[in-house]
Design an enzyme around this catalytic site. Structure first.
Site, PDB file in Angstrom:
ATOM      1  N   SER A  94      -0.745   1.797  -8.818  1.00  0.00           N
ATOM      2  CA  SER A  94      -0.128   2.858  -8.054  1.00  0.00           C
ATOM      3  C   SER A  94      -0.757   2.982  -6.776  1.00  0.00           C
ATOM      4  O   SER A  94      -1.908   2.434  -6.539  1.00  0.00           O
ATOM      5  CB  SER A  94      -0.337   4.194  -8.733  1.00  0.00           C
ATOM      6  OG  SER A  94      -1.495   4.868  -8.264  1.00  0.00           O
ATOM      7  N   ASP A  95       0.236   3.284  -5.754  1.00  0.00           N
ATOM      8  CA  ASP A  95      -0.593   3.700  -4.289  1.00  0.00           C
ATOM      9  C   ASP A  95      -1.589   4.938  -4.498  1.00  0.00           C
ATOM     10  O   ASP A  95      -1.487   5.579  -5.649  1.00  0.00           O
ATOM     11  CB  ASP A  95       0.520   3.787  -3.262  1.00  0.00           C
ATOM     12  CG  ASP A  95       0.200   3.544  -1.807  1.00  0.00           C
ATOM     13  OD1 ASP A  95      -0.975   3.456  -1.816  1.00  0.00           O
ATOM     14  OD2 ASP A  95       1.024   3.218  -1.203  1.00  0.00           O
ATOM     15  N   CYS A  96      -2.248   5.104  -3.529  1.00  0.00           N
ATOM     16  CA  CYS A  96      -3.540   5.840  -3.618  1.00  0.00           C
ATOM     17  C   CYS A  96      -3.123   7.415  -3.044  1.00  0.00           C
ATOM     18  O   CYS A  96      -3.191   7.497  -1.825  1.00  0.00           O
ATOM     19  CB  CYS A  96      -4.604   5.508  -3.041  1.00  0.00           C
ATOM     20  SG  CYS A  96      -5.011   3.835  -3.060  1.00  0.00           S
TER      21      CYS A  96
END
Ligand SMILES: *[C@@H]1O[C@H](CO)[C@@H](O)[C@H](O)[C@H]1NC(C)=O
Ligand SMILES: *[C@@H]1O[C@H](CO)[C@@H](O)[C@H](O)[C@H]1NC(C)=O
Ligand SMILES: *[C@@H]1O[C@H](CO)[C@@H](O)[C@H](O)[C@H]1NC(C)=O
Ligand SMILES: *[C@@H]1O[C@H](CO)[C@@H](O)[C@H](O)[C@H]1NC(C)=O
Length: 778
Positions: A301-303
Site C-alpha cells: 500500500s502507499d503510506c
C-alpha cells in the site's frame, strides 16, 4: 513518520554515548555497518537446521517452512514496512521502504547516506527528462547503475533491497505536481520506460531470472494523478474512470510492468477508483494484478493508504474491517502501521482468516528470498564485492550527464541561433532564478548527489559569463530588471534559465497556473528587448509551461526545455548550448496554454472529449484544443528526412463466417477475438524507413515515431504512438528503421466496454510527414 521511527530505534542511552563519541572522535553518525540479513549460519550454526535457511530447497518450501514456525502475532509484524524480528529464528528487522526513482534516495527509512562511508549517490535527471530521450537502452542502463549503487550501499548496511520505484502513472493533466517523476502522457512510452527501468533494477548479471538484484515496484496503482488541487486532495479523491479509459490509458503501463518487466511489486494508491479505495479492491488487486497479470511478488500500500481510507474516506466503520478488506483484496504489505495495529483484532472478530495472512506474508518472504536475504551474508553472494568505491564512479556520473544531454528538448531555434560558438562568444549573460541552482535540478525523491554542476558552472566552464539571478527565487515576487537588462545589453548572447522548482510543482502540490511563476515572464520579455545578442530561453521544470509569448516573440531566438536535469544538469545544458551535443530529446508530454487550466477541472478523469459540454479531452491522443507544444515535439541541429522503403499492403480483409454479424454494412469493428488468422502472422505488417541526416548539420541521434490514426469509431484516439526507435546518424549518414505493426495489438482500439476491437475502415500510419493509409474490411 520515517524520521521519528528512525529516532526511536536509537534509544536515549546510546544517543548520549553517540554524542560523547562525537565530541571525542568527530562525526560518527552513519559509520560503516554490516548489512542486515537472516540465516547467518556461519555465526549461528543452529540456523542451518531450519528449512527456510536451506538454499537447496525450492522457494515455496522454504517459505512455507518459515510461515509454519511463526505465531499469529509474529506473522502480523511481517505485514508492515518496518517488519518484525524473530530472535529465535535469527531473523533481524527488515525495513521494506527504500526509494530509487532516479538514483538511490534516502526518502524512505530503509536507506541513508553517511558522510564518511557513502556520502551520496549518482543522481540522474528526473524521470520526465530521461523519458524525453525515448531511448529504452538508456532507461535500462540507468536502472542498472542505480541497482549497483544500491547493492553497494546495502553491503555496508546503508540501504535496503526493496525499492518503491518507478512511478508510472500517466500524466493526464499538466498541473499534476508529480509529473516530473513520471515518463509522461503516453501509455506506450510509459510502458517501455517501466519495463526497461524495472529490468535495469532487477535483472542479475548471471541471468538467473528467479533471483533479483534489487526489487522494483510500479506505483501508484491506479488512475492516480491528482495530488492537491484547489482543495481536492489525493487522500479524498474518488477517480471516476470509464472502463474504456481504464483499459487503454491507466492500466497498460502497469500491465507491461508486471508482464514484460516482471516487476516484484505493485503499490496501490490513496485514491478511490469508482467508489472503492484501490487498496481495498479485490478486483483490482487479487483479480487483475495477481490473477490476470500473475504478479510474482508482493502488493504494497502507499503510506498509509489503509489509515487514509479508514480515517479520511470513512470507507469502513471500524479499523478491523479496514484491515480485513485490504488483506482480503490481496494486499500483502502495508506501508505504515495500520495492519500491525488492527489485524489481530480483525482475525479475532472473524473478519479475516489466518490463512489469508499466511498468503500475504508468503508473498513478502518469497520476495526477500529471491533477494538473497535468507541466504546469509550478502557479502559472500553475487554483488558481495560491491562497496563504497562503486558508488558515484566517474562512469556513473558521466551517465547522469549523458542522460540529461539525451533528454534535453530544443523547442525553438530561429535562424540557427543555437548552437552558440564557444570561440566567438566572449561574454555570455546568464540570467534567471534557476541559473545557478543545485537541489532544483534533482527534484523530489532524490538522494544526496555525488556533486552538482549548476547551469552557471557548466556554461562558465566554456566561456566567460556575467550572472544575474534576476529574481530571489522561482516565485519571483519582484524582478531585478535593471541588473538583468544591463547584463544582457553588454553580452554577446543571453541565456535565461527560468522555470519552477518544488515550491511550485511537487508531491502534494498541483499547479493552478501553467505560466511562468510571478514576474518571470516580464523579466524574460524585458531582457529579450534589451539583449544585444541572441536570446536563449531555457525552461527548467517538471511539467509543461505556457511559453506561448516566447514561442511567438522574434526577440527570443531559441527555447530549450531541460526538465529537472539531475546532478550533472549544468554540464549537459552547456553541451547542448555550445553544440558539443546535438539535441535529440522529444517532449513526453503536451504543453498547454493557461486557458486550459482556467477552463478544465483537474478532477475530470475523462480522456475523451465531450462535444456536449465542450470538454476538450486530454493528451495528444484525444485533446482537440490548442497546445503550446505537443507530445513528440523537438528539434535538432540537423535536418533529417524519412523515406518509406517498404510499406504494408493498402488493404486487409478479415475473413469472417457467412453468418457473422459483421457481414452487415453497419458493422464498424470486429472483436479481436473473432479476427482469427489476422491475429496470427497475416496480421503482421512490415514498415521500413530510410532515415537520413542531410549532412549540413551535425551528427546526432534522431527519434523515429510511428503513429496511427484509426477510423473514428468507439471514441478512438485521434492519433496514437505504436512504435518509436532512436537511431544514431552521422552527418550525411543514414539508417534503416524497421517497424512490425501487429494489426490486432497495435491497430486495435478499446471499445466502451473495455473490449479490444479492430476498427473497420481507413487507418493512417504516420512517420514525420509521411503517411500510409490502408483499409481494413471484412
Ligand atoms: C537441505 O535440504 C536438502 C534437500 O532436502 C537436504 O538434503 C539437506 O540435508 C538439507 N540441509 C540441511 C543442513 O538440513
Ligand atoms: C553558484 O552556485 C554554487 C553552488 O551553490 C555556489 O558555490 C556559487 O557561489 C554560486 N555562484 C554565484 C556567482 O552565485
Ligand atoms: C465533435 O465535434 C467535432 C468538431 O465539431 C467533430 O469533428 C466530431 O465529429 C464531433 N464528435 C462527436 C463524437 O460527435
Ligand atoms: C541510447 O543510450 C545509450 C546509453 O547511454 C547510448 O549508448 C546510445 O548511443 C543511445 N542511443 C542512441 C541512438 O542515441
Amino acid at each position: 513518520m520515517a524520521a521519528s521511527a528512525l529516532f526511536r530505534r536509537r534509544n536515549r542511552a546510546s544517543l548520549l554515548c553517540f554524542l560523547l563519541a562525537l565530541l571525542a572522535h568527530g562525526p560518527a553518525l552513519g559509520s560503516a555497518q554490516t548489512p542486515v540479513y537472516a540465516c547467518d549460519v556461519a555465526g549461528n550454526p543452529a540456523l542451518a537446521g531450519f528449512g527456510f535457511c536451506n538454499g537447496s530447497l525450492p522457494w515455496a518450501d522454504r517459505v512455507s517452512d518459515l510461515v509454519g514456525r511463526l505465531t499469529l502475532q509474529e506473522k502480523i509484524t511481517f505485514l508492515v514496512n518496518s517488519a518484525g524480528s524473530v530472535a529465535r529464528l535469527g531473523i533481524p528487522r527488515y525495513e521494506w521502504w527504500s526509494e530509487a526513482l532516479h538514483g538511490v534516495s534516502d526518502v524512505g527509512p530503509g536507506t541513508r547516506f553517511s558522510s564518511n562511508v557513502v556520502p551520496g549517490a549518482t543522481s540522474f535527471p528526473q524521470v520526465i527528462l530521461t523519458a524525453a530521450s525515448f531511448n529504452t537502452t538508456l532507461f535500462q542502463a540507468i536502472g542498472k547503475v542505480v541497482s549497483t549503487e544500491a547493492r553497494a550501499m546495502h553491503n555496508v548496511g546503508l540501504a535496503g533491497l526493496t525499492y518503491w520505484s518507478p512511478n508510472i502513472n500517466i500524466v493526464r493533466d499538466p498541473r499534476w505536481g508529480r509529473t516530473q517523476e513520471t515518463p509522461g502522457e503516453d501509455p506506450l512510452l510509459t510502458s517501455k520506460y517501466a519495463t526497461a527501468y524495472v529490468r535495469g533494477l532487477q535483472d542479475r548479471d548471471d541471468g538467473d531470472k528467479d533471483r533479483l538484484k534489487v526489487a522494483a515496484c510500479c506505483k501508484h496503482y491506479t488512475a492516480y494523478d491528482l495530488d492537491n488541487w484547489k482543495g481536492v486532495d489525493r487522500y479524498h479523491f474518488n477517480a471516476v474512470v470509464t472502463k474504456q479509459d481504464m483499459d487503454d490509458t491507466f492500466q497498460p503501463p502497469f500491465k507491461s510492468c508486471v508482464i514484460d518487466g516482471n516487476v516484484a511489486s505493485v503499490m496501490c494508491s490513496y485514491n478511490q477508483v469508482n467508489g472503492t479505495p484501490t487498496c481495498a479492491d479485490p478486483n483490482l488487486l487479487a483479480g487483475v494484478i495477481r490473477g490476470e497479470w500473475k504478479l510474482n511478488g508482493y502488493i504494497v500500500s502507499d503510506c498509509d493508504s489503509l489509515d487514509v481510507y479508514f480515517k479520511s474516506q470513512k470507507y469502513t466503520k471500524t479499523p478491523e474491517e479496514a484491515a480485513a478488506k485490504a488483506i482480503l483484496a490481496g494486499l500483502d504489505l502495508n506501508c505504515g502501521s495500520f495492519l500491525g495495529d488492527h489485524t489481530e483484532a480483525a482475525v479475532k472478530a472473524g473478519l479475516v482468516d489466518e490463512s489469508a495472512i499466511n498468503k500475504a506474508i508468503s508473498n513478502n518472504f518469497a520476495t526477500l528470498m529471491r533477494l538473497g536475504f535468507f541466504d546469509g551474508d550478502p557479502r559472500s553472494q553475487l554483488y558481495g564485492k560491491l562497496g563504497p568505491k562503486d558508488v558515484c564512479t566517474p562512469e556513473n556520473q558521466e551517465l547522469a550527464r549523458e542522460a540529461a544531454r539525451q533528454g534535453i528538448v530544443l523547442l525553438k531555434n530561429n535562424a540557427g541561433a543555437l548552437p552558440l560558438s564557444p570561440t566567438a562568444i566572449k561574454n555570455l549573460a546568464v540570467i534567471g532564478p534557476n541559473a545557478n541552482v543545485t537541489k532544483t535540478m534533482i527534484g523530489n525523491y532524490a538522494g544526496t548527489p555525488c556533486k552538482y554542476t549548476t547551469p552557471l558552472q557548466g556554461l562558465s566552464a566554456v566561456v566567460g559569463t556575467t550572472y544575474v539571478a534576476g529574481c530571489q527565487n522561482v516565485g519571483c515576487g519582484t524582478a531585478d530588471v535593471d541588473g538583468a537588462t544591463k547584463a544582457a545589453a553588454g553580452a554577446d548572447a543571453t541565456v535565461l534559465i527560468m522555470g519552477t522548482d518544488l515550491s511550485i510543482e511537487a508531491e502534494s502540490l498541483d499547479r493552478t497556473e501553467l505560466t511562468l511563476p510571478g514576474q518571470q515572464q516580464q523579466l524574460v520579455a524585458q531582457v529579450a528587448s534589451a539583449s544585444k545578442g541572441p536570446v536563449i530561453l531555457v525552461i527548467m521544470s517538471g511539467g509543461g509551461i505556457d511559453v506561448g509569448f516566447a514561442k511567438d516573440s522574434d526577440k527570443i531566438a531559441s527555447i530549450v526545455w531541460v526538465g529537472l536535469p539531475g546532478e550533472a544538469g549544468g554540464g549537459a545544458i552547456a553541451d547542448v548550448i555550445f553544440g558539443a551535443h546535438n539535441p535529440g530529446g522529444r517532449l513526453p508530454m503536451s504543453w498547454y496554454p493557461q486557458s486550459y487550466a482556467d477552463k478544465i477541472p483537474m478532477t475530470n478523469m475523462n480522456m475523451r472529449p465531450d462535444n456536449a459540454t465542450g470538454y476538450p479531452g486530454r493528451t495528444y491522443r484525444f485533446y482537440t484544443g490548442e497546445t503550446v507544444y505537443t507530445f513528440g515535439d523537438g528539434l535538432s541541429y540537423s535536418k533529417v528526412s524519412h523515406e518509406l522503403i517498404q510499406s504494408p499492403a493498402k488493404s486487409l480483409s478479415i475473413p469472417l463466417h457467412a453468418d457473422h454479424y459483421c457481414r452487415s454494412s453497419e458493422c464498424r469493428s470486429v472483436d479481436a477475438a473473432d479476427a482469427g488468422e489476422i491475429c496470427g502472422s497475416s496480421g503482421m505488417m512490415d514498415l521500413h524507413l530510410k532515415v537520413q541526416n542531410d549532412g549540413e548539420g551535425m551528427k546526432g541521434s534522431h527519434t523515429v515515431f510511428l503513429f496511427t490514426t484509426p477510423p473514428a469509431v468507439h471514441g478512438s484516439p485521434r492519433k496514437q504512438l505504436v512504435g518509436f526507435e532512436k537511431v544514431w546518424l552521422e552527418a550525411g549518414g543514414e539508417a534503416v528503421v524497421k517497424f512490425t505493426v501487429d494489426v490486432c495489438k497495435d491497430l486495435s482500439v478499446v471499445d466502451e466496454l473495455g473490449n479490444r476491437k479492430i476498427a473497420l475502415g481507413e487507418h493512417v500510419l504516420h512517420v514525420g510527414d509521411l503517411k500510409h493509409s490502408f483499409t481494413i474490411g471484412v
